[in-house]
Every structure is written in structure tokens, then in C-alpha cells.
Design an enzyme around this catalytic site. Structure first.
Site, PDB file in Angstrom:
ATOM      1  N   ASP A  23       8.623  -0.483  12.843  1.00  0.00           N
ATOM      2  CA  ASP A  23       9.600   0.443  12.033  1.00  0.00           C
ATOM      3  C   ASP A  23      10.885   0.664  12.890  1.00  0.00           C
ATOM      4  O   ASP A  23      10.918   0.862  14.113  1.00  0.00           O
ATOM      5  CB  ASP A  23       8.776   1.549  11.850  1.00  0.00           C
ATOM      6  CG  ASP A  23       9.455   2.078  10.572  1.00  0.00           C
ATOM      7  OD1 ASP A  23      10.498   1.752   9.786  1.00  0.00           O
ATOM      8  OD2 ASP A  23       8.981   3.383  10.055  1.00  0.00           O
ATOM      9  N   GLY A  24      11.920   1.048  11.978  1.00  0.00           N
ATOM     10  CA  GLY A  24      13.209   1.462  12.599  1.00  0.00           C
ATOM     11  C   GLY A  24      14.274   0.597  12.985  1.00  0.00           C
ATOM     12  O   GLY A  24      15.378   1.045  13.676  1.00  0.00           O
ATOM     13  N   ASN A  25      14.091  -0.757  12.307  1.00  0.00           N
ATOM     14  CA  ASN A  25      15.392  -1.740  12.574  1.00  0.00           C
ATOM     15  C   ASN A  25      16.714  -1.070  11.776  1.00  0.00           C
ATOM     16  O   ASN A  25      17.624  -1.160  12.351  1.00  0.00           O
ATOM     17  CB  ASN A  25      14.932  -3.176  11.705  1.00  0.00           C
ATOM     18  CG  ASN A  25      13.916  -3.488  12.510  1.00  0.00           C
ATOM     19  OD1 ASN A  25      13.391  -3.268  13.736  1.00  0.00           O
ATOM     20  ND2 ASN A  25      13.472  -4.801  11.830  1.00  0.00           N
ATOM     21  N   GLY A  26      16.527  -0.407  10.658  1.00  0.00           N
ATOM     22  CA  GLY A  26      17.433   0.165   9.841  1.00  0.00           C
ATOM     23  C   GLY A  26      18.074   1.172  10.730  1.00  0.00           C
ATOM     24  O   GLY A  26      19.371   1.334  10.879  1.00  0.00           O
ATOM     25  N   HIS A  40      17.316  -5.968  12.012  1.00  0.00           N
ATOM     26  CA  HIS A  40      16.261  -6.918  11.578  1.00  0.00           C
ATOM     27  C   HIS A  40      16.454  -8.147  12.668  1.00  0.00           C
ATOM     28  O   HIS A  40      15.601  -8.512  13.291  1.00  0.00           O
ATOM     29  CB  HIS A  40      16.120  -7.431  10.200  1.00  0.00           C
ATOM     30  CG  HIS A  40      15.849  -6.298   9.273  1.00  0.00           C
ATOM     31  ND1 HIS A  40      15.101  -5.415   9.343  1.00  0.00           N
ATOM     32  CD2 HIS A  40      16.421  -5.995   8.157  1.00  0.00           C
ATOM     33  CE1 HIS A  40      14.687  -4.715   8.388  1.00  0.00           C
ATOM     34  NE2 HIS A  40      15.623  -4.825   7.511  1.00  0.00           N
ATOM     35  N   GLU A  70       5.141  -3.976  -0.463  1.00  0.00           N
ATOM     36  CA  GLU A  70       6.144  -2.990  -1.008  1.00  0.00           C
ATOM     37  C   GLU A  70       7.548  -3.405  -0.567  1.00  0.00           C
ATOM     38  O   GLU A  70       8.437  -2.716  -1.231  1.00  0.00           O
ATOM     39  CB  GLU A  70       5.629  -1.594  -0.616  1.00  0.00           C
ATOM     40  CG  GLU A  70       4.531  -0.814  -1.342  1.00  0.00           C
ATOM     41  CD  GLU A  70       2.933  -1.497  -0.691  1.00  0.00           C
ATOM     42  OE1 GLU A  70       3.274  -2.099   0.553  1.00  0.00           O
ATOM     43  OE2 GLU A  70       2.234  -1.836  -1.382  1.00  0.00           O
ATOM     44  N   ASN A  71       7.434  -4.109   0.179  1.00  0.00           N
ATOM     45  CA  ASN A  71       9.053  -4.233   0.807  1.00  0.00           C
ATOM     46  C   ASN A  71       9.805  -5.198  -0.135  1.00  0.00           C
ATOM     47  O   ASN A  71      11.103  -5.310   0.012  1.00  0.00           O
ATOM     48  CB  ASN A  71       8.980  -5.053   2.130  1.00  0.00           C
ATOM     49  CG  ASN A  71       8.533  -4.165   3.350  1.00  0.00           C
ATOM     50  OD1 ASN A  71       8.161  -4.659   4.376  1.00  0.00           O
ATOM     51  ND2 ASN A  71       8.965  -3.086   3.463  1.00  0.00           N
ATOM     52  N   TRP A  72       9.067  -5.670  -1.152  1.00  0.00           N
ATOM     53  CA  TRP A  72       9.936  -6.564  -2.109  1.00  0.00           C
ATOM     54  C   TRP A  72      10.866  -5.523  -2.921  1.00  0.00           C
ATOM     55  O   TRP A  72      11.666  -5.904  -3.776  1.00  0.00           O
ATOM     56  CB  TRP A  72       8.927  -7.197  -3.207  1.00  0.00           C
ATOM     57  CG  TRP A  72       8.218  -8.174  -2.713  1.00  0.00           C
ATOM     58  CD1 TRP A  72       6.778  -8.081  -2.410  1.00  0.00           C
ATOM     59  CD2 TRP A  72       8.540  -9.591  -2.208  1.00  0.00           C
ATOM     60  NE1 TRP A  72       6.319  -9.336  -1.931  1.00  0.00           N
ATOM     61  CE2 TRP A  72       7.338 -10.157  -1.859  1.00  0.00           C
ATOM     62  CE3 TRP A  72       9.563 -10.229  -2.226  1.00  0.00           C
ATOM     63  CZ2 TRP A  72       7.400 -11.423  -1.216  1.00  0.00           C
ATOM     64  CZ3 TRP A  72       9.886 -11.378  -1.777  1.00  0.00           C
ATOM     65  CH2 TRP A  72       8.648 -12.175  -1.224  1.00  0.00           C
ATOM     66  N   ARG A 197       2.520   7.193   9.969  1.00  0.00           N
ATOM     67  CA  ARG A 197       1.668   7.118   8.770  1.00  0.00           C
ATOM     68  C   ARG A 197       1.371   5.521   8.839  1.00  0.00           C
ATOM     69  O   ARG A 197       1.976   4.436   9.555  1.00  0.00           O
ATOM     70  CB  ARG A 197       2.171   7.416   7.624  1.00  0.00           C
ATOM     71  CG  ARG A 197       3.564   6.807   7.467  1.00  0.00           C
ATOM     72  CD  ARG A 197       4.052   7.176   5.936  1.00  0.00           C
ATOM     73  NE  ARG A 197       5.709   6.651   5.851  1.00  0.00           N
ATOM     74  CZ  ARG A 197       6.897   7.376   6.200  1.00  0.00           C
ATOM     75  NH1 ARG A 197       6.576   8.573   6.309  1.00  0.00           N
ATOM     76  NH2 ARG A 197       7.995   6.968   6.157  1.00  0.00           N
ATOM     77  N   GLU A 210      -7.249   3.209  18.002  1.00  0.00           N
ATOM     78  CA  GLU A 210      -6.611   4.539  18.794  1.00  0.00           C
ATOM     79  C   GLU A 210      -5.210   4.258  18.060  1.00  0.00           C
ATOM     80  O   GLU A 210      -4.573   2.952  17.907  1.00  0.00           O
ATOM     81  CB  GLU A 210      -6.496   4.344  20.162  1.00  0.00           C
ATOM     82  CG  GLU A 210      -7.892   4.464  20.790  1.00  0.00           C
ATOM     83  CD  GLU A 210      -8.541   5.800  20.450  1.00  0.00           C
ATOM     84  OE1 GLU A 210      -7.719   6.689  20.440  1.00  0.00           O
ATOM     85  OE2 GLU A 210      -9.616   5.964  20.482  1.00  0.00           O
TER      86      GLU A 210
END
Ligand code: FPP
Length: 244
Positions: A23-26, A40, A70-72, A197, A210
Site C-alpha cells: 500500500d501507499g504507492n499513491g 506504481h 475492488e481495484n476495478w 486492515r 502474525e
């Protein structure tokens, strides 16, 4: 490279399976006044070094959440960029991954990916199928809920046509119909960029994993960050519901 961390890692207790929510590319791109797509591109670079690090540490399975069901819902330009990057990654990295003995495998509803991605995936899976090093699982058009419901539909159909006995159904039955059926459950799940999450990732499989969360954005998740995550994992007391 942080040699101190390398020395501290217990190579006898490296997680067999590491799963990563990249996560976090944007946000990485935004912080640099760059378009999200540049994040990306930088994210793909990070993948290369992490796969190599897993090879050198003896991690057997690495699962990367590259594109969710959901990325669509993202803007078309961003979805197209991700698909182009995926096709390019698979094409450009095939030789190097193969020479590093990496076995590439996709999980998720890959039949819904653009043809160019499906073609490159089929090629790389075939090229690397006999490799014995890191198993690199790319989660592509993957969603855990969809994977679980699709498994249930198959099991119900099996009951209807008589190939599955309803009285024999147990946890393993479900596992055997998931797209992760040939992959052991993750030992360590890492999520970058501060969110804590699961976002519909491997919900069934992470029962005893873990978790490691870091505020570092994915493009900045260098091999020494992976070392930190493994060190944290090695400090955990895994009891799987039992007692030591
Ligand atoms: C999350 O960042 C990242 C993704 C949705 C996709 C991850 C994709 C890559 C690392 C590159 C393509 C993958 C391959 C295998 C070639 P975000 O866009 O949600 O970042 P943000 O939360 O900061 O907006």
C-alpha cells in the site's frame, strides 16, 4: 544494506510464507508532486528487490496483493496503467526471475484480466513451473470473499452431482477449493503505508498469521525494511491457540 539486522535474523526461523499488502504507492507519488501512476512504477521496482531478498533469506512463499477485485473501481487511467505495468513486469522480469529460480503463480480471477496480462502470465508460469526457489504468488483480481464464495459454489455443486459427500466436508474441503489450495497459510502478513486492515486479502488463510504494519510507503519498502519485519516476527510467541 543494514548488516546488523542481517546478522540478527535467525535463518532457522524465517517465515515460510510472507504475504504483503503493498500500500501507499499513491501517497508516495503525491509526496513528490508526481502522478499516482509514478508511484506504481516505483512500486514495481520495490518488488524486484524484495523478491531477491526473500530468495537470499530462504523464504519459500511470497504472496503480493497486486490488484484486488475492488481495484476495478479506480479511475480507468489508473486501472489501465496497473494492467500495462503488470504485463510489462511479467514480460521484462521473466528471464531474471527464472534465472533466480523463482516460480511464478497467480491467484485470483485471472480470467477477467486483459488478454495481454493473461498471455504474459501463462508464459511466465510455464517458464518457471519447475523452479524450486521462492514461490512468487501474484494476487491479481483477487478478493478473499469472492474466492471463498466461489469455493462454496463448487462444493455445493459437488454435493449435488455426488462427487462430494456432505458428511465429509471439513476445513480442508474448503481450503482445497480456494485459489490458494497449493500454498501453505501465511506466517507473516505485512502491510505498508500505515493502514491496519486486511482489505479482503487472504481472509481464510491468515487465521494464525502474525501481522506487521509499517508507515513506510510501498516504494520505500527496501530489503532492510523486510529484515525489520522478519525480526519483529521472530520476537512473536506463536501458540496457534495452544500453550507452550
Ligand atoms: C496500493 O497503493 C497499491 C496497489 C493498489 C497496487 C500495487 C501495485 C504495484 C506495486 C505495481 C503493479 C504490480 C505488479 C505485480 C507489476 P495505492 O494506490 O492504494 O496507494 P495510496 O493508498 O497511497 O493511494
Amino acid at each position: 544494506m543494514n548488516n546488523k539486522n542481517t546478522l540478527e535474523i535467525d535463518l532457522e526461523n524465517v517465515p515460510t510464507h510472507i504475504a504483503i499488502i503493498m500500500d501507499g504507492n499513491g501517497r508516495w507519488a503525491k509526496a513528490r508532486f508526481l502522478p499516482r501512476t509514478a508511484g506504481h512504477v516505483a512500486g514495481v521496482e520495490a518488488i524486484r528487490d524484495i523478491v531477491k531478498k526473500c530468495s537470499s533469506l530462504g523464504v519459500k512463499y511470497l504472496t503480493l496483493y497486486a490488484f484486488s477485485t475492488e481495484n476495478w473501481n479506480r479511475p480507468k487511467l489508473e486501472v489501465d496503467t496497473l494492467m500495462n505495468l503488470l504485463a510489462k513486469y511479467l514480460r521484462n522480469e521473466a528471464k531474471e526471475l527464472h534465472s533466480n529460480n523463482v516460480k511464478v503463480n497467480a491467484i485470483g480471477f485471472t480470467d477477467k484480466l486483459p488478454a495481454k496480462c493473461r498471455v504474459e502470465l501463462a508464459k511466465i508460469e510455464d517458464l518457471t513451473k519447475d523452479n524450486t526457489g521462492v514461490n512468487l504468488n501474484l494476487a491479481l483480481n483477487y478478493g478473499a470473499r469472492a474466492d471463498i464464495s466461489s469455493a462454496i459454489v463448487k462444493i455445493v455443486n459437488g454435493c449435488k452431482d455426488g462427487s462430494i459427500d456432505i458428511d465429509e466436508i471439513d476445513e480442508n474441503t474448503l481450503k482445497n477449493y480456494l485459489s490458494t489450495k497449493s500454498i501453505p497459510d501465511p506466517d507473516l502478513v505485512i502491510r505498508t503505508s500505515g493502514e491496519q486492515r486486511l482489505s479482503n486479502f487472504l481472509l481464510w488463510e491468515v487465521a494464525y498469521a502474525e501481522f506487521y504494519f509499517t508507515s513506510i510507503h510501498w516504494p520505500d519498502f527496501k530489503p532492510e525494511e523486510l529484515e525489520k519485519a522478519i525480526l519483529a516476527y521472530q520476537g512473536r510467541d506463536r501458540r496457534f491457540g495452544g500453550l507452550k
